[in-house]
Design an enzyme around this catalytic site. Sequence first.
Site, PDB file in Angstrom:
ATOM      1  N   LYS A 288       0.829  -1.196   0.000  1.00  0.00           N
ATOM      2  CA  LYS A 288       0.000   0.000   0.000  1.00  0.00           C
ATOM      3  C   LYS A 288       0.875   1.263   0.000  1.00  0.00           C
ATOM      4  CE  LYS A 288      -3.804  -1.936   2.779  1.00  0.00           C
ATOM      5  NZ  LYS A 288      -4.906  -1.673   1.842  1.00  0.00           N
ATOM      6  N   ARG A 362     -10.516 -11.268   1.328  1.00  0.00           N
ATOM      7  CA  ARG A 362     -11.391 -12.286   0.734  1.00  0.00           C
ATOM      8  C   ARG A 362     -10.755 -13.670   0.777  1.00  0.00           C
ATOM      9  NH1 ARG A 362     -11.709  -9.053  -4.769  1.00  0.00           N
ATOM     10  NH2 ARG A 362     -11.629  -7.439  -3.179  1.00  0.00           N
TER      11      ARG A 362
END
Length: 510
Positions: A288, A362
């Site tokens: 990130k 996920r």
Amino acid sequence: MTQPSLSLVDTDPAELAVDAIVIGLHSQPDQDGALLPASGAESIAAAFDGKLTSTLALLGATGAPGEVTKLATLGTVTAPLVVAVGLGDEPSGSAPDLETLRRGTGAAVRALAGSATVALALPVPDDADAPAVLRATLEGALLGGYRFAGYKTKPQKGRREPVGALQVHVPDAADEAAQAELTRAAVVGRAVRQARDWVNMPPNMLRPATFADLIAEAAGEAGLAVEVLDFEQLKAGGYGGIVAVGQGSEAPPRLVKLTYTPEGVAEPKRVALIGKGITFDTGGVSIKPAAGMWEMKSDMAGAAAVAATMLAIAAVKPGVAVSGYLAIAENMPSGSAYRPGDVITMFNGKRVEVFNTDAEGRMVLGDAMARACADGADYLFETSTLTGGQVISLGKRISGLMGSEEATALVKSAGDAVGEPSWPMPLPDDVRKGMESEIADICQTNANLDRAGHMLQGGVFLREFVAPGVEWAHIDIAGPGYHSGEATGYWTKGGTGVPVRTLLRVVESL
């Protein structure tokens, strides 16, 4: 985590021996904005000989929702301080808007930090609306007065302790329904505060093993059955998603299962609650940007909410069987981290082609959801700080909601009732088509790295891990799970505890 003591009183509010008394204040647009004391403040207004609202107006009060105005009583009533909180326009019925009341109460109690005892003389009607109004008042007070203890080595100058005791004025303090709401509010308050405490902890003090241990300890004390799988057990059990995400960290992952079994129910409905517990998310190899990365300590807010909900369930004892599954890992870049291009075999045997290691939530959730279905579930409710697309689409207050029709309707109804709104989103076929893989069963994200429908991609992916016939809902709390701004209403800075109250209401509704 210290929670204020709660009690109900039916003594005249003007005679209560407390440090401060909170009343409601309405604006009246039809009368040029003239102020009107809300129900519950009648004796306070009478003590001021008709000059209460004019004096508050001189101090700047307008009755706007959440506005807090303090007025020294100078002996007019027993309490030395009256605090008027704006509740907006005068309601058309007997009950005020519940979320306005919840937020206003929270703001008032927070503004009274430093007070030992505070009384709330807010509108509680003596009719069928009373339980809901009392619940909103109690929850707002407990959550608005929350403050994370923190780690300061010296007392902060001017820092005042949160309110120690709350008295709530009701028509009849001995009423059984009112007392039941008081008991329930204490349970809910502790649960939400616990979730907030976990989210607010720094990531070096809440790595996967520590988080799992804290949850297991709290759950054990609450009487829940606890199962914790460590790294070797996860590998042996085929939890490829959790293993892949967690293998890049020196702090290995965990899967925690908490189980509540109702007594005296022959064939209870089976509910699974699933929470994402990424204790820190660097993005892994797909790292990130550095700006704001510190907030990624909150990427375990879903697991914190589910664990806290299970603690509340153990206390309220609903007539359904509930299991909580917490997929806990730390997503770090290292020589052992999983990579874009990897193919991962999940718990249910499906193979996933990885394109972006920052879509790690996920991966761990897929395993946990598949395990829950394998254990047997009629309903599955999963919550996670899953996608930035949720914030872009729905902002910081409204959760994204996807899943089957019945389950999503349950979540939306519950969220609307408790002030944790969500909005149903579609799971389009074209989004699933864009996630086709040439070498595996599904791509983890859009195969062309297209971020269109980013939030929906998360829901489409998670649907692959729900067994046929299971009612399910995915609640994306990327925005609502963490409040980075200044305190407002009953939200304080940091973890919010969303969606603990929603999940608890859903379970109770079943």
